[in-house]
Every structure is written in structure tokens, then in C-alpha cells.
Design a protein around this motif. Structure first.
Motif, PDB file in Angstrom:
ATOM      1  N   ILE A  53      48.192 124.600  64.704  1.00 45.40           N
ATOM      2  CA  ILE A  53      47.880 126.171  64.224  1.00 45.40           C
ATOM      3  C   ILE A  53      48.461 126.929  65.292  1.00 45.40           C
ATOM      4  CG2 ILE A  53      46.022 127.711  64.042  1.00 45.40           C
ATOM      5  CD1 ILE A  53      44.416 125.498  62.757  1.00 45.40           C
ATOM      6  N   SER A  54      48.321 126.741  66.546  1.00 47.43           N
ATOM      7  CA  SER A  54      48.966 127.551  67.544  1.00 47.43           C
ATOM      8  C   SER A  54      50.338 127.670  67.576  1.00 47.43           C
ATOM      9  CB  SER A  54      48.352 127.078  69.065  1.00 47.43           C
ATOM     10  OG  SER A  54      49.047 125.735  69.319  1.00 47.43           O
ATOM     11  N   LYS A  55      51.076 126.835  67.245  1.00 51.89           N
ATOM     12  CA  LYS A  55      52.667 126.550  67.216  1.00 51.89           C
ATOM     13  C   LYS A  55      53.269 127.805  66.109  1.00 51.89           C
ATOM     14  CE  LYS A  55      53.304 122.190  68.806  1.00 51.89           C
ATOM     15  NZ  LYS A  55      53.750 120.592  68.425  1.00 51.89           N
ATOM     16  N   GLY A  56      52.256 128.040  65.100  1.00 51.58           N
ATOM     17  CA  GLY A  56      52.617 128.983  64.176  1.00 51.58           C
ATOM     18  C   GLY A  56      52.654 130.435  64.690  1.00 51.58           C
ATOM     19  N   TYR A  57      52.129 130.654  65.890  1.00 54.21           N
ATOM     20  CA  TYR A  57      52.051 132.226  66.413  1.00 54.21           C
ATOM     21  C   TYR A  57      52.997 132.326  67.253  1.00 54.21           C
ATOM     22  CZ  TYR A  57      47.139 132.218  64.253  1.00 54.21           C
ATOM     23  OH  TYR A  57      46.146 131.908  63.561  1.00 54.21           O
ATOM     24  N   SER A  58      53.552 133.774  67.207  1.00 53.08           N
ATOM     25  CA  SER A  58      54.477 134.111  68.157  1.00 53.08           C
ATOM     26  C   SER A  58      53.728 134.391  69.284  1.00 53.08           C
ATOM     27  CB  SER A  58      55.434 135.191  67.798  1.00 53.08           C
ATOM     28  OG  SER A  58      54.372 136.463  67.568  1.00 53.08           O
ATOM     29  N   ASP A  59      54.296 134.683  70.574  1.00 49.12           N
ATOM     30  CA  ASP A  59      53.656 135.286  71.653  1.00 49.12           C
ATOM     31  C   ASP A  59      53.099 136.682  71.487  1.00 49.12           C
ATOM     32  OD1 ASP A  59      54.457 132.984  72.966  1.00 49.12           O
ATOM     33  OD2 ASP A  59      55.888 134.048  74.112  1.00 49.12           O
ATOM     34  N   ALA A  60      53.669 137.607  70.717  1.00 50.70           N
ATOM     35  CA  ALA A  60      53.134 138.793  70.297  1.00 50.70           C
ATOM     36  C   ALA A  60      51.781 138.675  69.584  1.00 50.70           C
ATOM     37  CB  ALA A  60      54.163 139.826  69.445  1.00 50.70           C
ATOM     38  N   GLN A  61      51.836 137.822  68.477  1.00 56.13           N
ATOM     39  CA  GLN A  61      50.806 137.613  67.703  1.00 56.13           C
ATOM     40  C   GLN A  61      49.629 136.891  68.592  1.00 56.13           C
ATOM     41  OE1 GLN A  61      52.591 134.959  64.974  1.00 56.13           O
ATOM     42  NE2 GLN A  61      52.388 136.636  63.291  1.00 56.13           N
TER      43      GLN A  61
END
Length: 110
Positions: free
Chosen positions: A89-97
């Protein structure tokens, strides 16, 4: 005459600034909606607004320190912290997200 000119100038300035204010308010509303939508992706496991069921095995995100939240999601992303699904799941988020989520959950009451 000077008073009329000043009033006319002030009204013209207001007319020019009104769309900008409206756009800023619209952008703020859209950002809030985006943030809540992003946070809702965590609700299935971590509860509404990050308030997990007490006594459960899933961490409550509400009131979590921003720095800690970011560090944990990055650890999941890199594989440094073991997980069942959070590494995916975490791989789907950008640093900004991730930063947006950290701020959102830090602001929620425990």
C-alpha cells in the motif's frame, strides 16, 4: 469629486480581487476534499479518521506524530519494516501524499 474617484477606484479593485478570493476559497475546499479522500483510503484498516478499534492489532493513526508517521510509511515502502500489506500500500503514495496524510492524521484527536 475626489471622494467619488476614490470610491470608484475601490469598487474596481474589489471587482478585480473578488474572482481571486473565490478561486482561493475553491482551491482550499478542493484541497480539503482531496485530503479527506486520501485519508479515507486508510479507513478500512485504521478506522474512520484513523481511529482504530481499541484492542485491535492495527495501529490508530489519529493524533500520530507527523515525523513518526512519515518514517513508518517510508520504512514500509523500503521494506525496512515488515508488514502484511502496508509494504504494498505504501508504495502507492508519493512523498507529498505521505506528508499530507501525516498532517491530516496528526490533527485528528485520539
Amino acid at each position: 469629486m475626489k471622494t467619488t474617484h476614490a470610491i470608484t477606484t475601490a469598487l474596481a479593485l474589489c471587482a478585480l480581487l473578488a474572482p481571486t478570493l473565490s478561486q482561493a476559497q475553491n482551491a482550499t475546499a478542493q484541497n480539503a476534499l482531496y485530503t479527506r479522500s486520501l485519508a479515507a483510503t486508510c479507513a478500512n484498516c485504521h478506522g474512520t479518521d484513523g481511529k482504530a478499534i481499541q484492542g485491535g492489532s492495527v495501529a490508530s493513526l489519529a493524533g500520530m506524530d507527523k515525523t513518526y508517521f512519515v518514517a513508518q510509511l517510508n520504512a514500509f515502502k523500503s521494506g525496512a519494516r515488515p508488514a502484511t500489506v502496508m509494504h504494498q500500500i505504501s508504495k502507492g503514495y508519493s512523498d507529498a501524499q505521505i506528508a499530507t496524510l501525516a498532517s491530516y492524521f496528526a490533527a485528528q484527536k485520539k
